[in-house]
Enzyme design. Structure first.
Site: not given
Ligand code: ADP
Length: 204
Positions: A26, A101, A140, A146, A157
């Site tokens: 994404k 999400r 990654r 990360r 996740r």
């Molecule tokens: P990825 O899609 O690889 O899990 P992100 O960078 O989008 O990585 O998100 C990392 C973390 O940030 C998620 O595991 C969650 O804890 C938090 N997060 C990000 N976006 C949201 C969201 N829209 N709602 C709730 N938590 C979020």
């Protein structure tokens, strides 16, 4: 032809949601879409990581949850996205990455956009097999370091994704806004698949 160009100019801004599990690409693809269509790339993960790095109150709450691979509460992310949308005028479009999400976030996004005189153009779902997702995230970790890219957090996740995020695709499907793209292959190839799709959608 002329009227088509005129229509394109006066058309509402494009607002695209990039949807998919962790590791589906994404972030990478959202950056490219934002550049190609002059959209603001809004990544809730990036905003949260900034809050964590700056050790803000919000960052402290988010940190523990992110470490565990749990979602941050809806009201926090909805507030963040609302602030970001409000920074721009009515002509600006967005590409949403990592948001919504949950179904509640999806409904809130519809509301926020409608208040700003906008709406979602399309939701693009990147489809990648679970083994490949885990492989990419572990890779990654070695490159970006990360902290949430470790085996246990990745499992959490993916679990959160299946339980809380996957229903969001049904929400958009029922609005006829959901499109799926094969997220396997070279970055460039996937970008082409996505932009071919977007071009088709916005020319209609
Ligand atoms: P990825 O899609 O690889 O899990 P992100 O960078 O989008 O990585 O998100 C990392 C973390 O940030 C998620 O595991 C969650 O804890 C938090 N997060 C990000 N976006 C949201 C969201 N829209 N709602 C709730 N938590 C979020």
């Amino acid at each position: 032809m002329c009227s088509k160009i005129l229509l394109y100019i006066i058309k509402m801004p494009q607002n695209i949601v990039l949807f998919g599990p962790p590791g589906s690409g994404k972030g990478t693809q959202a950056t490219r879409i934002a550049q190609r269509y002059s959209l603001v790339h809004l990544s809730t993960g990036d905003i949260l990581r900034k809050e964590v790095a700056n050790q803000t109150e919000l960052g402290k709450v988010a940190f523990a949850l992110m470490q565990e691979g749990k979602l941050v509460p809806d009201e926090i992310v909805i507030g963040m996205v609302g602030n970001k949308i409000a920074e721009y005028d009515a002509r600006q479009g967005f590409v949403f990455d990592g948001f919504p999400r949950t179904v509640l976030q999806a409904k809130a996004l519809d509301e926020l956009l409608s208040q700003a005189g906008k709406s979602i153009t399309c939701v693009i779902s990147l489809e990648v097999a679970k083994e490949e997702l885990i492989h990419r995230l572990l890779l990654r970790k070695g490159i970006e370091g990360r902290e949430d890219d470790n085996q246990q957090t990745i499992e959490n996740r993916l679990e959160e994704y299946h339980q809380k995020t996957l229903p969001v695709s049904e929400y958009y499907k029922s609005q006829n806004k959901l499109y799926t793209i094969d997220g396997n292959g070279e970055i460039e190839t996937i970008s082409e698949r996505i932009s071919n799709l977007i071009d088709k959608i916005i020319s209609n």
